[in-house]
Design an enzyme around this catalytic site. Structure first.
Site, PDB file in Angstrom:
ATOM      1  N   TYR A   1       0.822  -1.205   0.000  1.00 34.55           N
ATOM      2  CA  TYR A   1       0.000   0.000   0.000  1.00 34.55           C
ATOM      3  C   TYR A   1       0.858   1.258   0.000  1.00 34.55           C
ATOM      4  O   TYR A   1       0.417   2.322   0.445  1.00 34.55           O
ATOM      5  CB  TYR A   1      -0.954  -0.014   1.198  1.00 34.55           C
ATOM      6  CG  TYR A   1      -2.232  -0.767   0.899  1.00 34.55           C
ATOM      7  CD1 TYR A   1      -3.420  -0.096   0.640  1.00 34.55           C
ATOM      8  CD2 TYR A   1      -2.242  -2.148   0.833  1.00 34.55           C
ATOM      9  CE1 TYR A   1      -4.582  -0.775   0.333  1.00 34.55           C
ATOM     10  CE2 TYR A   1      -3.400  -2.855   0.521  1.00 34.55           C
ATOM     11  CZ  TYR A   1      -4.568  -2.148   0.281  1.00 34.55           C
ATOM     12  OH  TYR A   1      -5.720  -2.842  -0.039  1.00 34.55           O
TER      13      TYR A   1
ATOM     14  N   GLY B   1      -9.938  -6.005  -4.257  1.00 36.75           N
ATOM     15  CA  GLY B   1      -8.590  -6.305  -4.726  1.00 36.75           C
ATOM     16  C   GLY B   1      -7.816  -7.173  -3.750  1.00 36.75           C
ATOM     17  O   GLY B   1      -7.067  -8.076  -4.158  1.00 36.75           O
ATOM     18  N   ASP B   2      -7.986  -6.908  -2.463  1.00 33.97           N
ATOM     19  CA  ASP B   2      -7.332  -7.743  -1.449  1.00 33.97           C
ATOM     20  C   ASP B   2      -7.875  -9.164  -1.490  1.00 33.97           C
ATOM     21  O   ASP B   2      -7.119 -10.131  -1.342  1.00 33.97           O
ATOM     22  CB  ASP B   2      -7.552  -7.142  -0.062  1.00 33.97           C
ATOM     23  CG  ASP B   2      -6.887  -5.789   0.094  1.00 33.97           C
ATOM     24  OD1 ASP B   2      -5.653  -5.726  -0.049  1.00 33.97           O
ATOM     25  OD2 ASP B   2      -7.594  -4.808   0.341  1.00 33.97           O
ATOM     26  N   CYS B   3      -9.194  -9.289  -1.676  1.00 39.15           N
ATOM     27  CA  CYS B   3      -9.803 -10.617  -1.765  1.00 39.15           C
ATOM     28  C   CYS B   3      -9.262 -11.366  -2.976  1.00 39.15           C
ATOM     29  O   CYS B   3      -8.926 -12.557  -2.885  1.00 39.15           O
ATOM     30  CB  CYS B   3     -11.322 -10.491  -1.843  1.00 39.15           C
ATOM     31  SG  CYS B   3     -12.179 -12.081  -1.933  1.00 39.15           S
TER      32      CYS B   3
ATOM     33  N   ALA C   1      -5.548 -12.353  -2.266  1.00 32.41           N
ATOM     34  CA  ALA C   1      -5.446 -13.380  -1.228  1.00 32.41           C
ATOM     35  C   ALA C   1      -5.899 -14.736  -1.745  1.00 32.41           C
ATOM     36  O   ALA C   1      -5.276 -15.773  -1.464  1.00 32.41           O
ATOM     37  CB  ALA C   1      -6.279 -12.970  -0.012  1.00 32.41           C
TER      38      ALA C   1
END
Length: 462
Positions: free
Chosen positions: A140, A252-254, A257
């Site tokens: 980030y 986006g994190d999902c 991951a």
């Protein structure tokens, strides 16, 4: 076959805050909407969210991130406890806090504050990366990945590494299995006027070559994902399985991951991207990072639950929230229980379940009970998305426990009358309220046990 070590997430944790309310008028001192606040929620963001999402299916996840001594860092630590293993880099300064002010479920403004600089890694950080079975970098732009770049470069040649980049962060280390910029990030990293599908595909291939990455997945929101590789003329386009309507925060994190977990399990990049697109779509449809079910499920061990219940009640009260509690034996969890718990959770900001101990249940129900021991009952209840904490009591009623918890609302099912509840008088001591909720008729542990006994007798011919 699963990877031999844990999935290690490296990156910048943030504290995300959503202030929810309604906006029906403008301020008299300027043309700005006035938001009447109804809810204020905080949760880990950035790499913290990515780590929680990676651990949802019980996967062992280690999070390497920078945290300090500020209140935001302490809040993130508490939220991650029991979900992931935390290995910290020192943080000079304060953890970034990103606050969204929402009205009617839509963001009006975002306020960013705080920020610091990660320090050098210690032996625990180096050992965590050396033992990783796969690595996800959630960059980030706050330099946590930069602090351990040497160790990440070594890991990329040994295990699958996924890098979710940021325009203000480092380039992925050479040898990354997959990099996952979104279209806006790819355009910032490869400037140009074109915004067509072919332009984004070309950018993905250029980035893959520049970064010496095996593949680059450019995420395109509702259009899906373009999977490219160095020198590839024809990318793979993976569309979403359906149009998801919901809060895209954290999608986006999902995606990253899920892709990292799939690669850790031996999937090819194309397979990992297909799985990640489907999971990100479902994540958005379920409410994104703000979905309460994501944060209400408890992964902590049974023995930590009682202390969590008291700490949770204090925390919710301190921020002006409503503490809801309910109680019972929950010997065989059935649809009536689930409906009651879901309804109770919607009343306030947390739900604490008070459970009769084995001895208390035996005194209440008689010989032969409980059918399910206390540890198992607490574990099953704690796994429900509607339940925030579980605590046991030894007495015949939870009155003493409630005096310590001091909930605002005490809930029982509709097979009780409020006047019949001994807890009602206890709640009034601090201004609490006992309520009765509708109960799903025809469901009870006694009925289930009787039905099972009759079925067993039929099978054995007794």
């Amino acid at each position: 076959m699963s990877a031999p070590g844990p999935l290690v997430v490296v990156g910048d944790a943030l504290l995300d805050q959503d202030i929810e309310g309604s906006a029906t008028r403008l301020s008299p001192d300027g043309p700005a909407p006035v938001v009447d606040v109804t809810e204020d929620r905080c949760r880990p963001g950035g790499a913290g969210l990515a780590a929680v999402l990676a651990a949802r299916e019980g996967r062992e996840v280690v999070l390497i991130t920078a945290l300090g001594d500020d209140e935001a860092s302490r809040t993130v630590r508490r939220a991650l406890r029991g979900r992931v293993t935390l290995v910290e880099l020192p943080l000079t300064g304060e953890l970034p806090v990103k606050t969204r002010v929402m009205a009617g479920g839509r963001p009006l403004v975002r306020i960013d504050r705080g920020g610091g600089r990660p320090g050098a890694p210690d032996d625990a950080v180096r050992e965590a990366l050396a033992s990783a079975g796969a690595v996800l970098v959630a960059d980030y732009g706050r330099h946590a990945a930069h602090a351990v770049r040497e160790q990440l470069a070594a890991a990329a040649h040994r295990v699958p590494l996924v890098w979710d980049p940021h325009p203000k962060g480092d380039d992925p280390v050479p040898g990354a299995r997959l990099a996952t910029p979104n279209a806006a990030e790819a355009r910032a990293l490869c400037p140009g006027d074109g915004t067509t599908l072919s332009d984004d595909a070309l950018r993905g291939a250029q980035l893959a070559e520049r970064w010496a990455a095996a593949s680059v997945a450019v995420t395109l929101g509702e259009r899906g994902v373009l999977l490219t590789s160095p020198g590839q003329d024809t990318p793979m386009l993976v569309p979403p399985p359906y149009r998801a309507v919901g809060d895209p925060c954290g999608a986006g994190d999902c995606f990253a991951a899920t892709a990292a977990a799939a690669l850790a399990d031996g999937a090819l990049p194309g397979e990992a991207v297909e799985r990640a697109v489907a999971e990100a779509c479902a994540f958005v449809a379920a409410g994104g990072a703000g979905n309460p079910a994501l944060w209400h499920a408890r992964a902590a061990a049974d023995e930590t639950l009682p202390s969590d219940a008291f700490a949770l009640a204090r925390s919710v009260r301190a921020r002006g929230g409503t503490v809801v509690a309910t109680g019972g034996c929950f010997d065989l969890l059935h649809a009536g229980h689930v409906g009651l718990l879901e309804s109770a959770r919607r009343i306030g900001d947390c739900l604490i379940v008070c459970v009769n101990s084995d001895a208390s249940l035996t005194r209440l129900k008689g010989p032969g009970r409980p059918l399910t021991p206390l540890a198992d009952r607490m574990r099953v209840l704690g796994a429900l998305g509607s339940v925030d904490a579980v605590v046991a009591f030894e007495e015949d009623t939870p009155a003493a426990l409630l005096t310590e918890l001091r909930p605002d609302v005490w809930v029982k099912g509709g097979d009780y009358a409020v006047d019949d509840l001994p807890e009602a008088a206890v709640l009034r001591e601090w201004g609490g309220q006992a309520v009765v909720l509708p109960y799903l008729a025809g469901r009870s542990t006694t009925m289930l046990a009787g039905r099972a006994a009759r079925a067993a007798a039929t099978v054995t011919g007794l």
